[in-house]
Design a protein around this motif. Sequence first.
Motif, PDB file in Angstrom:
ATOM      1  N   CYS A  75      77.223  39.405 -42.541  1.00  0.00           N
ATOM      2  CA  CYS A  75      77.708  39.131 -41.191  1.00  0.00           C
ATOM      3  C   CYS A  75      79.142  39.655 -41.099  1.00  0.00           C
ATOM      4  CB  CYS A  75      77.641  37.637 -40.874  1.00  0.00           C
ATOM      5  SG  CYS A  75      78.853  36.658 -41.757  1.00  0.00           S
ATOM      6  N   HIS A  76      79.658  39.718 -39.907  1.00  0.00           N
ATOM      7  CA  HIS A  76      80.971  40.308 -39.710  1.00  0.00           C
ATOM      8  C   HIS A  76      82.040  39.635 -40.577  1.00  0.00           C
ATOM      9  CE1 HIS A  76      84.153  42.440 -37.678  1.00  0.00           C
ATOM     10  NE2 HIS A  76      84.800  41.286 -37.596  1.00  0.00           N
ATOM     11  N   SER A  77      82.044  38.298 -40.629  1.00  0.00           N
ATOM     12  CA  SER A  77      83.135  37.648 -41.358  1.00  0.00           C
ATOM     13  C   SER A  77      82.987  37.789 -42.874  1.00  0.00           C
ATOM     14  CB  SER A  77      83.317  36.190 -40.925  1.00  0.00           C
ATOM     15  OG  SER A  77      82.161  35.475 -41.180  1.00  0.00           O
ATOM     16  N   CYS A  78      81.748  37.719 -43.395  1.00  0.00           N
ATOM     17  CA  CYS A  78      81.565  37.930 -44.836  1.00  0.00           C
ATOM     18  C   CYS A  78      81.897  39.373 -45.207  1.00  0.00           C
ATOM     19  CB  CYS A  78      80.144  37.586 -45.261  1.00  0.00           C
ATOM     20  SG  CYS A  78      79.798  35.818 -45.192  1.00  0.00           S
ATOM     21  N   HIS A  79      81.563  40.300 -44.321  1.00  0.00           N
ATOM     22  CA  HIS A  79      81.852  41.709 -44.557  1.00  0.00           C
ATOM     23  C   HIS A  79      83.364  41.903 -44.708  1.00  0.00           C
ATOM     24  CE1 HIS A  79      80.937  46.126 -43.214  1.00  0.00           C
ATOM     25  NE2 HIS A  79      81.307  46.038 -44.468  1.00  0.00           N
ATOM     26  N   HIS A  80      84.097  41.279 -43.803  1.00  0.00           N
ATOM     27  CA  HIS A  80      85.550  41.342 -43.835  1.00  0.00           C
ATOM     28  C   HIS A  80      86.061  40.753 -45.153  1.00  0.00           C
ATOM     29  CE1 HIS A  80      89.470  41.713 -42.002  1.00  0.00           C
ATOM     30  NE2 HIS A  80      89.763  40.487 -42.418  1.00  0.00           N
ATOM     31  N   PHE A  81      85.511  39.602 -45.504  1.00  0.00           N
ATOM     32  CA  PHE A  81      85.911  38.894 -46.729  1.00  0.00           C
ATOM     33  C   PHE A  81      85.707  39.781 -47.968  1.00  0.00           C
ATOM     34  CE2 PHE A  81      84.728  36.163 -50.331  1.00  0.00           C
ATOM     35  CZ  PHE A  81      85.864  35.375 -50.415  1.00  0.00           C
ATOM     36  N   VAL A  82      84.554  40.435 -48.039  1.00  0.00           N
ATOM     37  CA  VAL A  82      84.238  41.305 -49.181  1.00  0.00           C
ATOM     38  C   VAL A  82      85.271  42.431 -49.296  1.00  0.00           C
ATOM     39  CG1 VAL A  82      82.584  43.068 -49.977  1.00  0.00           C
ATOM     40  CG2 VAL A  82      81.779  40.793 -49.336  1.00  0.00           C
ATOM     41  N   HIS A  83      85.624  43.018 -48.148  1.00  0.00           N
ATOM     42  CA  HIS A  83      86.590  44.123 -48.181  1.00  0.00           C
ATOM     43  C   HIS A  83      88.003  43.652 -48.509  1.00  0.00           C
ATOM     44  CE1 HIS A  83      84.350  47.754 -47.188  1.00  0.00           C
ATOM     45  NE2 HIS A  83      83.523  46.962 -46.538  1.00  0.00           N
ATOM     46  N   GLN A  84      88.320  42.409 -48.181  1.00  0.00           N
ATOM     47  CA  GLN A  84      89.657  41.871 -48.466  1.00  0.00           C
ATOM     48  C   GLN A  84      89.815  41.492 -49.932  1.00  0.00           C
ATOM     49  OE1 GLN A  84      90.799  43.037 -45.452  1.00  0.00           O
ATOM     50  NE2 GLN A  84      92.361  41.567 -45.993  1.00  0.00           N
ATOM     51  N   ASN A  85      88.699  41.262 -50.616  1.00  0.00           N
ATOM     52  CA  ASN A  85      88.754  40.774 -51.999  1.00  0.00           C
ATOM     53  C   ASN A  85      88.277  41.826 -52.989  1.00  0.00           C
ATOM     54  OD1 ASN A  85      89.427  37.675 -51.969  1.00  0.00           O
ATOM     55  ND2 ASN A  85      88.189  38.135 -50.147  1.00  0.00           N
ATOM     56  N   LYS A  86      89.248  42.469 -53.626  1.00  0.00           N
ATOM     57  CA  LYS A  86      88.930  43.568 -54.542  1.00  0.00           C
ATOM     58  C   LYS A  86      88.092  43.117 -55.735  1.00  0.00           C
ATOM     59  CE  LYS A  86      91.657  47.200 -53.103  1.00  0.00           C
ATOM     60  NZ  LYS A  86      92.746  46.731 -52.239  1.00  0.00           N
ATOM     61  N   ASN A  87      88.127  41.801 -56.035  1.00  0.00           N
ATOM     62  CA  ASN A  87      87.349  41.302 -57.171  1.00  0.00           C
ATOM     63  C   ASN A  87      85.964  40.817 -56.769  1.00  0.00           C
ATOM     64  OD1 ASN A  87      89.469  41.773 -59.001  1.00  0.00           O
ATOM     65  ND2 ASN A  87      90.437  39.838 -58.381  1.00  0.00           N
ATOM     66  N   HIS A  88      85.655  40.922 -55.480  1.00  0.00           N
ATOM     67  CA  HIS A  88      84.329  40.482 -55.044  1.00  0.00           C
ATOM     68  C   HIS A  88      83.275  41.409 -55.644  1.00  0.00           C
ATOM     69  CE1 HIS A  88      80.974  39.257 -52.591  1.00  0.00           C
ATOM     70  NE2 HIS A  88      81.681  38.218 -52.215  1.00  0.00           N
ATOM     71  N   LYS A  89      82.154  40.815 -56.049  1.00  0.00           N
ATOM     72  CA  LYS A  89      81.078  41.594 -56.703  1.00  0.00           C
ATOM     73  C   LYS A  89      80.508  42.699 -55.811  1.00  0.00           C
ATOM     74  CE  LYS A  89      79.022  37.724 -57.772  1.00  0.00           C
ATOM     75  NZ  LYS A  89      78.139  36.640 -58.231  1.00  0.00           N
ATOM     76  N   LEU A  90      80.745  42.577 -54.497  1.00  0.00           N
ATOM     77  CA  LEU A  90      80.220  43.584 -53.573  1.00  0.00           C
ATOM     78  C   LEU A  90      81.299  44.542 -53.067  1.00  0.00           C
ATOM     79  CD1 LEU A  90      77.872  41.315 -51.407  1.00  0.00           C
ATOM     80  CD2 LEU A  90      77.232  42.757 -53.339  1.00  0.00           C
ATOM     81  N   ASN A  91      82.528  44.399 -53.605  1.00  0.00           N
ATOM     82  CA  ASN A  91      83.597  45.292 -53.147  1.00  0.00           C
ATOM     83  C   ASN A  91      83.462  46.665 -53.816  1.00  0.00           C
ATOM     84  OD1 ASN A  91      86.334  46.624 -53.210  1.00  0.00           O
ATOM     85  ND2 ASN A  91      86.801  44.874 -51.903  1.00  0.00           N
ATOM     86  N   PRO A  92      83.464  47.742 -53.035  1.00  0.00           N
ATOM     87  CA  PRO A  92      83.276  49.080 -53.615  1.00  0.00           C
ATOM     88  C   PRO A  92      84.331  49.439 -54.659  1.00  0.00           C
ATOM     89  CG  PRO A  92      83.480  49.202 -51.198  1.00  0.00           C
ATOM     90  CD  PRO A  92      83.605  47.767 -51.565  1.00  0.00           C
ATOM     91  N   ASN A  93      85.506  48.818 -54.580  1.00  0.00           N
ATOM     92  CA  ASN A  93      86.580  49.120 -55.537  1.00  0.00           C
ATOM     93  C   ASN A  93      86.511  48.297 -56.810  1.00  0.00           C
ATOM     94  OD1 ASN A  93      87.794  51.031 -53.780  1.00  0.00           O
ATOM     95  ND2 ASN A  93      88.637  49.327 -52.602  1.00  0.00           N
ATOM     96  N   ASN A  94      85.591  47.357 -56.869  1.00  0.00           N
ATOM     97  CA  ASN A  94      85.462  46.534 -58.066  1.00  0.00           C
ATOM     98  C   ASN A  94      84.641  47.292 -59.109  1.00  0.00           C
ATOM     99  OD1 ASN A  94      84.866  44.666 -60.022  1.00  0.00           O
ATOM    100  ND2 ASN A  94      84.179  43.075 -58.609  1.00  0.00           N
ATOM    101  N   PRO A  95      85.236  47.588 -60.277  1.00  0.00           N
ATOM    102  CA  PRO A  95      84.481  48.334 -61.302  1.00  0.00           C
ATOM    103  C   PRO A  95      83.250  47.559 -61.779  1.00  0.00           C
ATOM    104  CG  PRO A  95      86.682  47.730 -62.125  1.00  0.00           C
ATOM    105  CD  PRO A  95      86.615  47.258 -60.709  1.00  0.00           C
ATOM    106  N   ASN A  96      83.257  46.240 -61.586  1.00  0.00           N
ATOM    107  CA  ASN A  96      82.116  45.420 -62.015  1.00  0.00           C
ATOM    108  C   ASN A  96      81.205  45.022 -60.861  1.00  0.00           C
ATOM    109  OD1 ASN A  96      83.090  45.367 -64.727  1.00  0.00           O
ATOM    110  ND2 ASN A  96      84.625  43.892 -64.044  1.00  0.00           N
ATOM    111  N   LYS A  97      81.224  45.829 -59.805  1.00  0.00           N
ATOM    112  CA  LYS A  97      80.366  45.528 -58.653  1.00  0.00           C
ATOM    113  C   LYS A  97      78.899  45.562 -59.077  1.00  0.00           C
ATOM    114  CE  LYS A  97      80.944  50.287 -57.121  1.00  0.00           C
ATOM    115  NZ  LYS A  97      82.203  50.642 -57.782  1.00  0.00           N
TER     116      LYS A  97
END
Length: 103
Positions: A75-97
């Motif tokens: 959803c829009h807010s979770c999407h925002h949350f994922v992009h704000q958190n570099k350590n989130h498992k779904l963040n493209p910048n997280n090497p451990n995604k």
Amino acid sequence: MRKKIKGRPSNYRKGLQNDDKWQEVRRKIKIRDKHKCRICGNKLELEVHHITYCIDGESTRGIEIFNLEWLITLCHSCHHFVHQNKNHKLNPNNPNKISANYF
Ligand SMILES: [Zn+2]
Ligand SMILES: [Zn+2]
């Protein structure tokens, strides 16, 4: 006098094709995820998130259809949350995604 336009510029046509492909990918992802945010279960304001933009050094842009596990419905807010958190498992910048298959 207006000139008759026979066909559109090729880059326009290409962009449109890519867009059609992307619409198709989004449709498939939302069906797979049962039209729910995979984080909170919200059914409103759904967006399709790229968990990665690159596999083995190759861009997945335009070939998402072959890499559906790297896309996920949020959803829009979770999407925002994922992009704000570099350590989130779904963040493209997280090497451990992780892919949608393991989320
Ligand atoms: Zn959500
Ligand atoms: Zn995203």
